[in-house]
Motif scaffolding. Structure first.
Motif, PDB file in Angstrom:
ATOM      1  N   ASN A 131     106.060 -70.937  18.356  1.00 54.99           N
ATOM      2  CA  ASN A 131     105.521 -72.052  17.569  1.00 54.99           C
ATOM      3  C   ASN A 131     105.481 -73.362  18.343  1.00 54.99           C
ATOM      4  O   ASN A 131     105.618 -74.439  17.787  1.00 54.99           O
ATOM      5  CB  ASN A 131     106.273 -72.226  16.256  1.00 54.99           C
ATOM      6  CG  ASN A 131     105.946 -71.126  15.282  1.00 54.99           C
ATOM      7  OD1 ASN A 131     104.806 -70.667  15.203  1.00 54.99           O
ATOM      8  ND2 ASN A 131     106.929 -70.681  14.532  1.00 54.99           N
ATOM      9  N   PHE A 132     105.312 -73.261  19.636  1.00 52.97           N
ATOM     10  CA  PHE A 132     105.197 -74.420  20.528  1.00 52.97           C
ATOM     11  C   PHE A 132     106.391 -75.360  20.413  1.00 52.97           C
ATOM     12  O   PHE A 132     106.272 -76.565  20.588  1.00 52.97           O
ATOM     13  CB  PHE A 132     103.874 -75.155  20.299  1.00 52.97           C
ATOM     14  CG  PHE A 132     102.702 -74.372  20.816  1.00 52.97           C
ATOM     15  CD1 PHE A 132     102.285 -74.506  22.127  1.00 52.97           C
ATOM     16  CD2 PHE A 132     102.034 -73.472  20.001  1.00 52.97           C
ATOM     17  CE1 PHE A 132     101.226 -73.768  22.618  1.00 52.97           C
ATOM     18  CE2 PHE A 132     100.968 -72.735  20.480  1.00 52.97           C
ATOM     19  CZ  PHE A 132     100.561 -72.869  21.793  1.00 52.97           C
ATOM     20  N   LYS A 133     107.548 -74.783  20.133  1.00 47.99           N
ATOM     21  CA  LYS A 133     108.764 -75.582  20.104  1.00 47.99           C
ATOM     22  C   LYS A 133     108.988 -76.141  21.499  1.00 47.99           C
ATOM     23  O   LYS A 133     108.944 -75.412  22.484  1.00 47.99           O
ATOM     24  CB  LYS A 133     109.957 -74.723  19.680  1.00 47.99           C
ATOM     25  CG  LYS A 133     111.230 -75.518  19.535  1.00 47.99           C
ATOM     26  CD  LYS A 133     112.347 -74.653  19.044  1.00 47.99           C
ATOM     27  CE  LYS A 133     113.585 -75.519  18.889  1.00 47.99           C
ATOM     28  NZ  LYS A 133     114.709 -74.764  18.368  1.00 47.99           N
ATOM     29  N   ASP A 134     109.163 -77.419  21.591  1.00 44.67           N
ATOM     30  CA  ASP A 134     109.361 -78.113  22.864  1.00 44.67           C
ATOM     31  C   ASP A 134     108.170 -77.983  23.807  1.00 44.67           C
ATOM     32  O   ASP A 134     108.319 -78.050  25.026  1.00 44.67           O
ATOM     33  CB  ASP A 134     110.647 -77.641  23.562  1.00 44.67           C
ATOM     34  CG  ASP A 134     111.882 -77.910  22.733  1.00 44.67           C
ATOM     35  OD1 ASP A 134     111.918 -78.974  22.074  1.00 44.67           O
ATOM     36  OD2 ASP A 134     112.786 -77.074  22.715  1.00 44.67           O
ATOM     37  N   LYS A 135     106.987 -77.744  23.259  1.00 47.98           N
ATOM     38  CA  LYS A 135     105.760 -77.673  24.051  1.00 47.98           C
ATOM     39  C   LYS A 135     104.679 -78.495  23.355  1.00 47.98           C
ATOM     40  O   LYS A 135     104.733 -78.742  22.164  1.00 47.98           O
ATOM     41  CB  LYS A 135     105.254 -76.222  24.177  1.00 47.98           C
ATOM     42  CG  LYS A 135     106.124 -75.350  25.064  1.00 47.98           C
ATOM     43  CD  LYS A 135     105.580 -73.955  25.176  1.00 47.98           C
ATOM     44  CE  LYS A 135     104.456 -73.801  26.111  1.00 47.98           C
ATOM     45  NZ  LYS A 135     104.671 -73.974  27.522  1.00 47.98           N
ATOM     46  N   CYS A 136     103.697 -78.878  24.125  1.00 47.94           N
ATOM     47  CA  CYS A 136     102.561 -79.628  23.592  1.00 47.94           C
ATOM     48  C   CYS A 136     101.395 -78.667  23.326  1.00 47.94           C
ATOM     49  O   CYS A 136     101.273 -77.635  23.975  1.00 47.94           O
ATOM     50  CB  CYS A 136     102.109 -80.692  24.582  1.00 47.94           C
ATOM     51  SG  CYS A 136     103.384 -81.907  24.953  1.00 47.94           S
ATOM     52  N   LEU A 137     100.553 -79.052  22.364  1.00 46.62           N
ATOM     53  CA  LEU A 137      99.370 -78.265  22.019  1.00 46.62           C
ATOM     54  C   LEU A 137      98.270 -79.216  21.591  1.00 46.62           C
ATOM     55  O   LEU A 137      98.509 -80.183  20.874  1.00 46.62           O
ATOM     56  CB  LEU A 137      99.680 -77.310  20.870  1.00 46.62           C
ATOM     57  CG  LEU A 137      98.487 -76.578  20.248  1.00 46.62           C
ATOM     58  CD1 LEU A 137      97.937 -75.531  21.224  1.00 46.62           C
ATOM     59  CD2 LEU A 137      98.877 -75.930  18.938  1.00 46.62           C
ATOM     60  N   VAL A 138      97.055 -78.938  22.044  1.00 50.83           N
ATOM     61  CA  VAL A 138      95.873 -79.665  21.587  1.00 50.83           C
ATOM     62  C   VAL A 138      94.896 -78.635  21.040  1.00 50.83           C
ATOM     63  O   VAL A 138      94.645 -77.608  21.676  1.00 50.83           O
ATOM     64  CB  VAL A 138      95.206 -80.463  22.733  1.00 50.83           C
ATOM     65  CG1 VAL A 138      93.901 -81.085  22.281  1.00 50.83           C
ATOM     66  CG2 VAL A 138      96.162 -81.521  23.263  1.00 50.83           C
ATOM     67  N   ALA A 139      94.369 -78.908  19.850  1.00 53.89           N
ATOM     68  CA  ALA A 139      93.311 -78.081  19.264  1.00 53.89           C
ATOM     69  C   ALA A 139      92.089 -78.979  19.069  1.00 53.89           C
ATOM     70  O   ALA A 139      92.227 -80.155  18.717  1.00 53.89           O
ATOM     71  CB  ALA A 139      93.757 -77.497  17.931  1.00 53.89           C
ATOM     72  N   HIS A 140      90.917 -78.432  19.311  1.00 54.35           N
ATOM     73  CA  HIS A 140      89.688 -79.208  19.210  1.00 54.35           C
ATOM     74  C   HIS A 140      88.643 -78.422  18.430  1.00 54.35           C
ATOM     75  O   HIS A 140      88.386 -77.261  18.742  1.00 54.35           O
ATOM     76  CB  HIS A 140      89.147 -79.517  20.608  1.00 54.35           C
ATOM     77  CG  HIS A 140      87.969 -80.431  20.592  1.00 54.35           C
ATOM     78  ND1 HIS A 140      86.705 -80.007  20.253  1.00 54.35           N
ATOM     79  CD2 HIS A 140      87.869 -81.751  20.852  1.00 54.35           C
ATOM     80  CE1 HIS A 140      85.871 -81.032  20.321  1.00 54.35           C
ATOM     81  NE2 HIS A 140      86.562 -82.100  20.687  1.00 54.35           N
TER      82      HIS A 140
END
Length: 109
Positions: free
Chosen positions: A65-74
């Motif tokens: 679940n992207f814990k401690d990570k970055c995510l970009v959705a477009h």
């Protein structure tokens, strides 16, 4: 206008309903950007809401679940160029971006 959702390491993950809403109103293609082993990954070319959400669920499982990570959705609304997988976002600032892609193609940049 396109929609960009950015999650930094501290913010909550976007809910499925939020992504559904974004794609419903910006349905000319979608993609993701995140990091893996110190590299930026661009994963785009999703032309249906079902494919976009399925990939999101797969990524969430793979990356806890992207814990401690970055995510970009477009989610794109096409205003220039054709509505194809190649024209979905996000775009990299490299020559690799100009190559023809298939749905779900990722690059290690």
């Amino acid at each position: 206008m396109c929609i960009i959702i950015a999650k930094d390491k501290k913010n909550r993950l976007p809910k499925i309903k939020e992504l559904e809403y974004c794609f419903d109103y910006n349905n000319d293609g979608a993609g993701f950007m995140y990091t893996d082993n110190g590299k930026v990954i661009i994963d785009k070319g999703y032309m249906t809401k079902e494919d976009f959400l399925a990939r999101y669920k797969t990524l969430c499982k793979k990356y806890n679940n992207f814990k401690d990570k970055c995510l970009v959705a477009h989610c794109r609304i096409g205003t220039a160029g054709s509505n194809t997988a190649q024209n979905t976002h996000p775009y990299a600032l490299t020559k690799k971006e100009w190559k023809s892609i298939e749905q779900g193609t990722s690059w290690n940049l």
